[in-house]
Design a protein around this motif. Sequence first.
Motif, PDB file in Angstrom:
ATOM      1  N   GLN A 203     -74.672 -56.603  -1.172  1.00  0.00           N
ATOM      2  CA  GLN A 203     -76.135 -56.413  -1.105  1.00  0.00           C
ATOM      3  C   GLN A 203     -76.509 -54.935  -1.262  1.00  0.00           C
ATOM      4  O   GLN A 203     -77.468 -54.599  -1.967  1.00  0.00           O
ATOM      5  CB  GLN A 203     -76.656 -56.962   0.217  1.00  0.00           C
ATOM      6  CG  GLN A 203     -76.573 -58.480   0.268  1.00  0.00           C
ATOM      7  CD  GLN A 203     -77.187 -59.036   1.541  1.00  0.00           C
ATOM      8  OE1 GLN A 203     -78.040 -58.414   2.149  1.00  0.00           O
ATOM      9  NE2 GLN A 203     -76.740 -60.214   1.940  1.00  0.00           N
ATOM     10  N   ALA A 204     -75.743 -54.070  -0.623  1.00  0.00           N
ATOM     11  CA  ALA A 204     -76.045 -52.631  -0.737  1.00  0.00           C
ATOM     12  C   ALA A 204     -75.797 -52.147  -2.166  1.00  0.00           C
ATOM     13  O   ALA A 204     -76.574 -51.361  -2.725  1.00  0.00           O
ATOM     14  CB  ALA A 204     -75.172 -51.853   0.250  1.00  0.00           C
ATOM     15  N   TRP A 205     -74.708 -52.644  -2.773  1.00  0.00           N
ATOM     16  CA  TRP A 205     -74.389 -52.287  -4.168  1.00  0.00           C
ATOM     17  C   TRP A 205     -75.488 -52.784  -5.111  1.00  0.00           C
ATOM     18  O   TRP A 205     -75.904 -52.076  -6.037  1.00  0.00           O
ATOM     19  CB  TRP A 205     -73.021 -52.885  -4.521  1.00  0.00           C
ATOM     20  CG  TRP A 205     -72.720 -53.019  -5.977  1.00  0.00           C
ATOM     21  CD1 TRP A 205     -72.197 -52.062  -6.797  1.00  0.00           C
ATOM     22  CD2 TRP A 205     -72.903 -54.183  -6.789  1.00  0.00           C
ATOM     23  NE1 TRP A 205     -72.051 -52.563  -8.070  1.00  0.00           N
ATOM     24  CE2 TRP A 205     -72.471 -53.859  -8.093  1.00  0.00           C
ATOM     25  CE3 TRP A 205     -73.383 -55.479  -6.541  1.00  0.00           C
ATOM     26  CZ2 TRP A 205     -72.513 -54.778  -9.152  1.00  0.00           C
ATOM     27  CZ3 TRP A 205     -73.430 -56.395  -7.586  1.00  0.00           C
ATOM     28  CH2 TRP A 205     -73.002 -56.033  -8.869  1.00  0.00           C
ATOM     29  N   LYS A 206     -75.968 -54.020  -4.876  1.00  0.00           N
ATOM     30  CA  LYS A 206     -77.037 -54.599  -5.711  1.00  0.00           C
ATOM     31  C   LYS A 206     -78.260 -53.668  -5.684  1.00  0.00           C
ATOM     32  O   LYS A 206     -78.863 -53.405  -6.729  1.00  0.00           O
ATOM     33  CB  LYS A 206     -77.389 -55.986  -5.163  1.00  0.00           C
ATOM     34  CG  LYS A 206     -78.593 -56.649  -5.801  1.00  0.00           C
ATOM     35  CD  LYS A 206     -78.726 -58.081  -5.334  1.00  0.00           C
ATOM     36  CE  LYS A 206     -79.173 -58.237  -3.917  1.00  0.00           C
ATOM     37  NZ  LYS A 206     -80.605 -58.077  -3.660  1.00  0.00           N
ATOM     38  N   ALA A 207     -78.595 -53.158  -4.530  1.00  0.00           N
ATOM     39  CA  ALA A 207     -79.746 -52.244  -4.430  1.00  0.00           C
ATOM     40  C   ALA A 207     -79.461 -50.942  -5.194  1.00  0.00           C
ATOM     41  O   ALA A 207     -80.358 -50.381  -5.835  1.00  0.00           O
ATOM     42  CB  ALA A 207     -80.048 -51.943  -2.959  1.00  0.00           C
ATOM     43  N   ARG A 208     -78.203 -50.490  -5.149  1.00  0.00           N
ATOM     44  CA  ARG A 208     -77.861 -49.258  -5.890  1.00  0.00           C
ATOM     45  C   ARG A 208     -77.985 -49.484  -7.399  1.00  0.00           C
ATOM     46  O   ARG A 208     -78.481 -48.632  -8.128  1.00  0.00           O
ATOM     47  CB  ARG A 208     -76.419 -48.812  -5.567  1.00  0.00           C
ATOM     48  CG  ARG A 208     -76.250 -48.151  -4.217  1.00  0.00           C
ATOM     49  CD  ARG A 208     -74.909 -47.419  -4.117  1.00  0.00           C
ATOM     50  NE  ARG A 208     -73.740 -48.268  -4.120  1.00  0.00           N
ATOM     51  CZ  ARG A 208     -73.248 -48.925  -3.065  1.00  0.00           C
ATOM     52  NH1 ARG A 208     -73.859 -48.842  -1.894  1.00  0.00           N
ATOM     53  NH2 ARG A 208     -72.162 -49.663  -3.174  1.00  0.00           N
ATOM     54  N   VAL A 209     -77.509 -50.647  -7.860  1.00  0.00           N
ATOM     55  CA  VAL A 209     -77.590 -50.921  -9.311  1.00  0.00           C
ATOM     56  C   VAL A 209     -79.058 -51.022  -9.728  1.00  0.00           C
ATOM     57  O   VAL A 209     -79.471 -50.464 -10.751  1.00  0.00           O
ATOM     58  CB  VAL A 209     -76.829 -52.212  -9.702  1.00  0.00           C
ATOM     59  CG1 VAL A 209     -76.955 -52.473 -11.200  1.00  0.00           C
ATOM     60  CG2 VAL A 209     -75.361 -52.133  -9.307  1.00  0.00           C
ATOM     61  N   LYS A 210     -79.852 -51.703  -8.909  1.00  0.00           N
ATOM     62  CA  LYS A 210     -81.273 -51.854  -9.230  1.00  0.00           C
ATOM     63  C   LYS A 210     -81.941 -50.474  -9.352  1.00  0.00           C
ATOM     64  O   LYS A 210     -82.761 -50.231 -10.253  1.00  0.00           O
ATOM     65  CB  LYS A 210     -81.945 -52.680  -8.142  1.00  0.00           C
ATOM     66  CG  LYS A 210     -83.349 -53.051  -8.468  1.00  0.00           C
ATOM     67  CD  LYS A 210     -83.920 -54.026  -7.491  1.00  0.00           C
ATOM     68  CE  LYS A 210     -85.320 -54.354  -7.983  1.00  0.00           C
ATOM     69  NZ  LYS A 210     -86.148 -54.981  -7.033  1.00  0.00           N
ATOM     70  N   ALA A 211     -81.541 -49.569  -8.463  1.00  0.00           N
ATOM     71  CA  ALA A 211     -82.151 -48.233  -8.444  1.00  0.00           C
ATOM     72  C   ALA A 211     -81.786 -47.410  -9.690  1.00  0.00           C
ATOM     73  O   ALA A 211     -82.461 -46.425  -9.999  1.00  0.00           O
ATOM     74  CB  ALA A 211     -81.726 -47.489  -7.178  1.00  0.00           C
ATOM     75  N   VAL A 212     -80.745 -47.826 -10.388  1.00  0.00           N
ATOM     76  CA  VAL A 212     -80.354 -47.119 -11.627  1.00  0.00           C
ATOM     77  C   VAL A 212     -81.497 -47.171 -12.641  1.00  0.00           C
ATOM     78  O   VAL A 212     -81.732 -46.222 -13.387  1.00  0.00           O
ATOM     79  CB  VAL A 212     -79.065 -47.765 -12.217  1.00  0.00           C
ATOM     80  CG1 VAL A 212     -78.870 -47.374 -13.668  1.00  0.00           C
ATOM     81  CG2 VAL A 212     -77.848 -47.398 -11.381  1.00  0.00           C
TER      82      VAL A 212
END
Length: 334
Positions: A203-212
């Motif tokens: 979930q934390a990684w998903k938010a990081r990818v989205k922020a890209v």
Amino acid sequence: MAETLILHHNDPSPFSEKIRVALGVKGIAWRSVHIPNMMPKPDVLPLTGGYRRTPVAQIGADVFCDTQVILAEIERIGPPPKLASGLDWAVNWWADRLFFHTTMPIIFGTIGDSVPEAFLKDREQLAGRPFDPKAMKAAVHPLKAQWRAQIGWLEQQLQSNAAWLSGFAPGLADVAAYMNIWFLERNLPDVAAELLQGMGETQAWKARVKAVGHGRSTELDSKAALDIAKAAEPRGGIDHDPTDPIGVAPGGKVFVMADDYGRDRIEGVLVAANPERIVIAREDPAVGELNVHFPRAGYFAGPSLSGPSRLGGNRGVGSVQQAHQRPPDLGRSS
Ligand SMILES: N[C@@H](CCC(=O)N[C@@H](CS)C(=O)NCC(=O)O)C(=O)O
């Protein structure tokens, strides 16, 4: 301008989202052409010679069919660091095929009743067999467990001290895996939340990818994209591998078709074939001479059985009229 990537895509398309995020990772400027999410696609097929899937990319008079070759181009034109490292291309293949074919029936098995008839008919034509939300509905429950098992692999990798699946920087493995989570979440946020329970690192990684984000895009009209192709020359200098199993020398007439769905046969003259891609030359009155690039994994290619072997004097080779021929010997029923 010649090296500006034009992406022909649409908002709900997961394969388009993979490319948009890859453009974000590289932080490059691109032009955005919105295309229909079902046939007809009158401003796409002149570029592709009949390939109808989404997305397609274009740089001048070079057209890239399938996210594999689009990603390879983004890698080529974008700044370092590299998008693909280690076994990222193999992860991309898993995400496109196995993970996507776990995700897609969960979505259509759940929302199938509300999908417009025209869309179902279009996907039936695309698949070459019934697109059956009822059968998908029966599969939703077992597939949810399989989806979560695949998320479990991401979770394990992310727990091992890595912020990104590709290593120390976001890369191809990240955008490829993310595509499926994005697709499920966009269509069924509750199901995505249910299946991501306890997967905190993911979930934390998903938010990081989205922020890209998606890089810097400016809108372009589809007709203007055709004009750009017409005004440009196909680029040269693409390596041909004389040991390639295709066994056709540059200049020979060949066909290319996807091996899974959207198996439209594209005809052209071989420019180059190598382990990464096959490039064919085509000509169409709307766009002039083009190079059309396809990946090798997931595509059949071979000598064309009929017709002249040279492009010159043969305008319209591989034109849209031939787009829906299927060679009976290369059909797959599943
Ligand atoms: N292997 C292809 C798959 C692309 C694909 O399946 N795209 C879907 C949309 S995300 C599609 O073409 N659907 C039919 C359409 O848009 O006409 C790729 O990597 O580009």
